[in-house]
Motif scaffolding. Structure first.
Motif, PDB file in Angstrom:
ATOM      1  N   SER A 336      39.708 -27.274 -34.655  1.00  6.81           N
ATOM      2  CA  SER A 336      39.367 -25.384 -33.939  1.00  6.81           C
ATOM      3  C   SER A 336      40.943 -25.405 -33.258  1.00  6.81           C
ATOM      4  O   SER A 336      41.579 -24.334 -33.595  1.00  6.81           O
ATOM      5  CB  SER A 336      38.587 -25.110 -32.688  1.00  6.81           C
ATOM      6  OG  SER A 336      38.566 -24.297 -32.250  1.00  6.81           O
ATOM      7  N   SER A 339      44.027 -25.222 -35.786  1.00  4.34           N
ATOM      8  CA  SER A 339      44.018 -23.676 -36.470  1.00  4.34           C
ATOM      9  C   SER A 339      44.703 -23.171 -35.750  1.00  4.34           C
ATOM     10  O   SER A 339      45.142 -22.220 -36.196  1.00  4.34           O
ATOM     11  CB  SER A 339      42.985 -23.431 -36.141  1.00  4.34           C
ATOM     12  OG  SER A 339      41.814 -24.199 -37.350  1.00  4.34           O
ATOM     13  N   SER A 410      43.278  -9.241 -34.227  1.00 10.17           N
ATOM     14  CA  SER A 410      44.378  -9.771 -36.441  1.00 10.17           C
ATOM     15  C   SER A 410      45.418 -10.344 -35.249  1.00 10.17           C
ATOM     16  O   SER A 410      45.988  -9.734 -34.171  1.00 10.17           O
ATOM     17  CB  SER A 410      44.459  -8.613 -37.392  1.00 10.17           C
ATOM     18  OG  SER A 410      45.577  -7.513 -36.430  1.00 10.17           O
ATOM     19  N   VAL A 492      38.424 -13.617 -31.775  1.00 13.66           N
ATOM     20  CA  VAL A 492      37.922 -14.542 -32.334  1.00 13.66           C
ATOM     21  C   VAL A 492      38.768 -15.784 -32.802  1.00 13.66           C
ATOM     22  O   VAL A 492      38.511 -16.768 -32.706  1.00 13.66           O
ATOM     23  CB  VAL A 492      36.030 -14.535 -32.421  1.00 13.66           C
ATOM     24  CG1 VAL A 492      35.878 -16.351 -32.952  1.00 13.66           C
ATOM     25  CG2 VAL A 492      35.207 -14.219 -31.462  1.00 13.66           C
ATOM     26  N   ASP A 493      39.133 -14.771 -33.902  1.00 11.15           N
ATOM     27  CA  ASP A 493      39.936 -15.497 -34.775  1.00 11.15           C
ATOM     28  C   ASP A 493      41.587 -15.696 -34.584  1.00 11.15           C
ATOM     29  O   ASP A 493      42.069 -16.169 -35.782  1.00 11.15           O
ATOM     30  CB  ASP A 493      39.636 -15.272 -36.250  1.00 11.15           C
ATOM     31  CG  ASP A 493      38.003 -15.176 -36.730  1.00 11.15           C
ATOM     32  OD1 ASP A 493      37.592 -15.891 -35.958  1.00 11.15           O
ATOM     33  OD2 ASP A 493      37.702 -14.521 -37.491  1.00 11.15           O
ATOM     34  N   SER A 494      41.713 -15.328 -33.509  1.00  3.93           N
ATOM     35  CA  SER A 494      43.708 -15.374 -33.190  1.00  3.93           C
ATOM     36  C   SER A 494      43.869 -15.013 -31.892  1.00  3.93           C
ATOM     37  O   SER A 494      44.259 -14.937 -31.392  1.00  3.93           O
ATOM     38  CB  SER A 494      43.963 -13.575 -33.665  1.00  3.93           C
ATOM     39  OG  SER A 494      43.468 -12.699 -32.249  1.00  3.93           O
ATOM     40  N   GLN A 495      42.938 -16.690 -31.232  1.00  2.00           N
ATOM     41  CA  GLN A 495      43.415 -17.517 -30.503  1.00  2.00           C
ATOM     42  C   GLN A 495      44.965 -18.263 -30.357  1.00  2.00           C
ATOM     43  O   GLN A 495      45.134 -18.327 -32.275  1.00  2.00           O
ATOM     44  CB  GLN A 495      42.463 -18.678 -29.771  1.00  2.00           C
ATOM     45  CG  GLN A 495      40.955 -17.547 -29.748  1.00  2.00           C
ATOM     46  CD  GLN A 495      41.484 -17.159 -27.916  1.00  2.00           C
ATOM     47  OE1 GLN A 495      41.678 -17.469 -27.271  1.00  2.00           O
ATOM     48  NE2 GLN A 495      40.602 -15.657 -27.632  1.00  2.00           N
TER      49      GLN A 495
END
Length: 577
Positions: A336, A339, A410, A492-495
């Protein structure tokens, strides 16, 4: 209107539409939300916010800490700049001071806060050496002032160092001939010509401290500041968007005033001729005082950041100081976090590439196009406007505009907010570089039959190559370390690394926080060196050497071929006989 102007006009309209969508519209939405409730105009949000006792306290604290930090940051920056420009210290030492003074710019302010905790906290080695008595309290105003000073003095140093390089050294000669003392010469010939630059450095340091979110997030504790109150109002189950917008406007007001003051003061800044090699204050006393002070400043700055480079490589700082790579392995094994690091790299590179092209186009339209006279003032105003808006305010404005859209949360939304947030500095770099080029390049190219695109790539860009890569470097590094503009926009997907550091801190995972900070520092330093090399290296010499080697290889091939033909001829003749 001639048809030749239409390409420039079309590009100008697209840029203005970009700003209308991503700057004017979000700020207008923010203003409307502050003065409306359930679709009706009201002052209820204003009254409710201003009646809170913690708002006035936070506003006063923010003004006080920003002013105090800016004052000391300018003093420290002046000492460093004076040492570099007006003492007989060795050239190597001066270069080291110039380089190390910029060291904090490669790290996010969150890392400053966590490092200050580890450097001066109750269990730190410094506290133990001081018989378990705290040298300073890391949480609250003391720690934040230290952090703000470290954060802002590199910017102040850049401004003052640049200004000192253009001091007219003839003033010192005249002053000495008139029998002035060194102190009088110091005031008359150095301080007075630098007053505008000193004021600009103070205002810039004040603005950065007043609007920062990273340090208050790490060190504020129960000490209220506007940035920490704004974050608490916009996040969590008890979020109050109405009062949050009012706090954002309160943060915006001093920022607008300081930016307006900077623009006003810049009108009085006089451009000097380049300084000579004469050192005005040459003397052992000045060298020892300012050189020693500069070394002390740099040493203390490095000392504050030392935990970042120690904690990831020990078992349990400060209890078990045995060398260990376990914390690095934890991060490398955490897919995580890897990423998140990769996404942050992608965000920074996209911002650098798109931003450089976009800002170059703006600067070209403003300085060298057929409509330059009409758009220069507009773009200059937009540049100053983006410079005046705190990152948190811009992030909240974007949140209200893009909430519920496909862009919400995003990567591209983070890139867009960065393009607005970091516009001012690279745009000014491009303006200055393009303004120095001859105005006849385009005319000469047209007479030679070259197209506009060919002129840009063959003439304009090679002449400002160093500036283009400096713009890319600035945008990349700022995107890597930013948090204030994106803290409300990440999903959640763009930290990003900085927002992840904030999350890890809440779980006391400081070792992993420092590993991420180390990654950031190494990445930013490497990219800075790469872009500096690409912008400064003389590729014409490389091409000349390559061409020379190619000619040598071709000549050798021709010689070998000729020799082979001769041997074949001899062999054929021998066989014939």
């Amino acid at each position: 209107m001639t048809t030749k102007k239409w390409p420039a006009i079309s590009l100008n309209l697209m840029i203005l539409l970009f700003f209308a969508s991503l700057l004017i519209l979000p700020l207008g939405r923010l203003l409307i939300l502050a003065f409306t409730s359930e679709g009706q105009f009201t002052l209820a949000n204003i009254q409710a916010t201003l009646s809170r006792p913690d708002i006035g306290l936070a506003f006063g604290h923010s003004l006080f800490l920003a002013s105090l930090s800016a004052f000391f940051a300018v003093i420290l920056a002046f000492i460093l700049a004076f040492t570099v420009n007006f003492t007989k210290m060795s050239a190597l030492l001066k270069k080291a001071i110039e380089t190390l003074a910029l060291f904090p710019m490669f790290l996010p302010t969150l890392a400053y806060g966590y490092s200050i905790i580890y450097a001066f906290g109750a269990q730190s080695p410094l506290t133990r050496l001081n018989h378990d008595n705290l040298i300073l309290t890391p949480f609250g105003p003391q720690g934040m002032v230290i952090g703000f000073i470290i954060y802002t003095f590199p910017i102040a140093f850049i401004l003052l160092n640049s200004s000192m390089k253009y001091i007219d050294m003839r003033l010192f000669t005249v002053s000495r001939l008139m029998g002035d003392s060194r102190l009088r010469s110091f005031w008359t010939c150095l301080i007075r010509p630098l007053l505008i630059s000193i004021c600009l450095a103070f205002i810039q340091a004040f603005f950065l401290s007043f609007t920062d979110f990273g340090l208050p997030s790490a060190l504020a504790g129960n000490y209220p500041l506007l940035s920490s109150l704004l974050f608490s109002q916009m996040q969590g189950a008890l979020a109050n968007f109405g009062q949050g917008t009012v706090i954002a406007l309160l943060m915006l007001l001093p920022s607008l005033l300081t930016t307006a003051l900077m623009v006003f003061l810049q009108r009085f800044q006089v451009k000097q001729q380049a300084k000579s090699s004469f050192v005005a204050f040459a003397g052992r006393a000045w060298d020892w005082v300012f050189g020693g002070a500069s070394l002390l400043i740099i040493s203390l700055s490095i000392l504050v950041f030392l935990p970042i480079f120690v904690v990831p490589f020990v078992t349990a700082y400060p209890y078990v100081m045995d060398f260990s790579l376990v914390h690095l392995q934890e991060v490398f094994n955490n897919q995580s976090l890897i990423s998140i690091y990769q996404l942050t790299l992608k965000m920074a590179m996209l911002t650098a590439l798109i931003g450089s092209v976009f800002y170059f186009a703006m600067a070209y339209l403003a300085t060298r196009s057929r409509i330059a006279g009409r758009v220069f003032a507009v773009f200059h105003f937009l540049s100053n406007m983006t410079n005046a808006i705190p990152g948190m305010v811009l992030g909240i404005a974007f949140l209200f505009i893009f909430s519920g859209t496909p862009l919400n949360g995003s990567l591209w939304l983070l890139v867009l907010v960065n393009l607005i947030h970091f516009l001012a500095s690279p745009y000014q770099m491009a303006i200055q570089a393009l303004s120095k080029l001859s105005k006849h390049y385009e005319t000469t190219s047209r007479l030679l039959g070259d197209s506009f695109i060919k002129t840009i790539f063959k003439v304009i860009l090679p002449n400002i190559r160093h500036t283009i890569f400096e713009m890319m470097s600035y945008l990349f590094i700022q995107s890597m370390v930013t948090i204030s503009a994106i803290v409300f926009l990440v999903g959640v997907d763009s930290q990003t690394i900085t927002t992840s550091m904030q999350s890890l801190q809440q779980f006391n995972q400081y070792a992993q926080v420092f590993v991420l900070a180390l990654f950031l520092f190494g990445t930013n330093l490497l990219v800075k060196l790469i872009f500096h090399f690409l912008g400064s290296y003389d590729f014409s010499a490389l091409r000349a050497r390559t061409s020379h080697y190619k000619k040598r290889i071709l000549s050798k091939k021709e010689a070998i071929s000729l020799e082979s033909n001769q041997l074949s001829t001899v062999e054929h003749t021998t066989n014939g006989e």
